[in-house]
Design an enzyme around this catalytic site. Structure first.
Site, mmCIF file in Angstrom:
data_model
loop_
_atom_site.group_PDB
_atom_site.id
_atom_site.type_symbol
_atom_site.label_atom_id
_atom_site.label_comp_id
_atom_site.label_asym_id
_atom_site.label_seq_id
_atom_site.Cartn_x
_atom_site.Cartn_y
_atom_site.Cartn_z
ATOM 1 N N LEU A 65 0.835 -1.210 0.000
ATOM 2 C CA LEU A 65 0.000 0.000 0.000
ATOM 3 C C LEU A 65 0.870 1.260 0.000
ATOM 4 C CD1 LEU A 65 -2.467 -1.471 2.628
ATOM 5 C CD2 LEU A 65 -3.034 -0.937 0.245
ATOM 6 N N PRO A 66 0.273 2.429 -0.292
ATOM 7 C CA PRO A 66 1.095 3.646 -0.417
ATOM 8 C C PRO A 66 1.841 4.070 0.850
ATOM 9 C CG PRO A 66 -1.075 3.960 -1.422
ATOM 10 C CD PRO A 66 -1.125 2.658 -0.690
ATOM 11 N N THR A 94 6.427 0.636 1.945
ATOM 12 C CA THR A 94 7.440 1.426 2.665
ATOM 13 C C THR A 94 6.686 2.396 3.563
ATOM 14 O OG1 THR A 94 8.927 1.331 0.777
ATOM 15 C CG2 THR A 94 9.380 3.020 2.422
ATOM 16 N N LYS A 169 15.370 -0.115 5.302
ATOM 17 C CA LYS A 169 14.945 0.465 4.014
ATOM 18 C C LYS A 169 15.197 1.979 3.973
ATOM 19 C CE LYS A 169 12.380 1.378 0.338
ATOM 20 N NZ LYS A 169 12.754 1.041 -1.012
ATOM 21 N N LYS A 244 9.502 10.860 -0.497
ATOM 22 C CA LYS A 244 8.739 10.176 0.564
ATOM 23 C C LYS A 244 9.705 9.443 1.512
ATOM 24 C CE LYS A 244 6.060 6.036 1.330
ATOM 25 N NZ LYS A 244 5.433 4.836 0.804
#
Ligand code: NAD
Length: 300
Positions: A65-66, A94, A169, A244
């Protein structure tokens, strides 16, 4: 073979779900986008009417998902109330470390296994099944998730406990954002100093300035291996997604009192580039803002 609920079939999730179908799993897919859902159906997944329906008989739930707010809401409102006890849940989105930890804690408290398993590699790697997964969670959770992740990736690494996948990450991507920004400004300076850019690449790629951003992803067209720079900075990893990840890194740094001046500077540069209309371009297009050749797209 397992019954897998796959939620979020966008640029990344679409290819990942298709690889699970190819591996022989029964994949029940849901996405808010009709287009994404139809594509998943075309790739052999079966269509669910909602996340709640998709997870009902699932043995494994995977989400792509976003952002954190979507992950939190989907697990709290739809996955947890409808999944059978003991189901393995894997979030590959992420998101911020704090949300990953709190979602995992809540789900484990309800008797589910949960790992955060964000990916490195873009849309092509998702389609080809060559992603790298960084996994946060217990040893048992990791071992349960591993066979499914291996069918979507080339490397699956246990980063540590809950939230460690997201931490790895964003640390990696903060380094990538900073080295790309440094590579862009270095090539812009080299050009202004009258150096031939291919010659400079030949020198620096064998000297101490070398980095992945230079030798695998050179932001200068025609220099180094073929990269998005050779395709007008189309495809690749969008500058908006880099921004982001840099914001997530800064947020995480603040939460633990870490001093990250290079990460903060990279975030500021990508913020400006996105505000000037560069968000959908590959992140290496930052060089065009730095060398002042960027043309703000016509908003009409
Ligand atoms: P995307 O926007 O293409 O896909 C996200 C999908 O989630 C969309 O299809 C959207 O409709 C769906 N969605 C949103 N809310 C939903 C809900 N409540 N229920 C069901 N579906 C819902 O994004 P993407 O590029 O596939 O990225 C997904 C994640 O992977 C992001 O967290 C991103 O940061 C990360 N990521 C992306 C890349 C990349 O190159 N695109 C690389 C590495 C990691």
């Amino acid at each position: 073979m397992a019954r897998i609920a796959f939620i979020g079939l966008g640029n990344m999730g679409g290819g990942m779900a298709a690889n699970l179908v190819k591996a022989g799993h029964e994949v029940r897919a849901f996405d808010l986008s009709e287009e994404a859902l139809s594509r998943a159906e075309g790739n052999g997944a079966s269509r669910a009417a909602s996340t709640s329906e998709a997870v009902k008989d699932a043995e494994v739930v995977i989400t792509m998902l976003p952002a954190g707010k979507h992950v939190k809401a989907v697990y709290a409102d739809e996955v947890a109330p409808n999944a059978a006890k003991g189901v393995m849940m894997i979030d590959c989105s992420t998101i911020d470390v704090a949300t990953a930890k709190s979602v995992g804690e809540t789900l484990r408290g309800l008797g589910f296994d949960f790992v955060d398993a964000p990916v490195s590699g873009g849309i092509a790697a998702a389609n080809q099944g060559t992603l790298t997964f960084m996994v946060g969670g217990s040893d048992e959770g990791f071992e349960r998730a591993r066979p499914f992740l291996e069918q979507m990736g080339k490397a699956v690494i246990h980063a540590g406990g809950a939230g460690a996948g997201q931490a790895a990450k964003i640390c990696n991507n903060m380094l990538l954002g900073a080295t790309m920004a440094a590579t862009c400004e270095t090539f812009a300076l080299a050009e202004k100093l009258g150096l031939d850019l291919q010659t400079f690449y030949d020198i620096s790629s064998k000297a101490s300035g070398q980095s992945w951003s230079m030798t695998s992803y050179c932001p200068v067209p025609g220099v180094g291996p073929e990269t998005p720079a050779d395709r007008g900075y189309e495809g690749g990893f969008a500058a908006a997604l880099m921004l982001k990840d840099l914001k997530l890194a800064e947020e995480a740094a603040q939460s633990v009192g870490a001093y990250t001046p290079m990460g903060a500077e990279a975030e500021e540069l990508y913020q400006r580039f996105v505000e000037r209309g560069g968000g959908s371009k590959d992140f290496s297009a930052l060089i065009k803002m730095i060398d002042d050749s960027w043309k703000v797209p016509d908003s009409k």
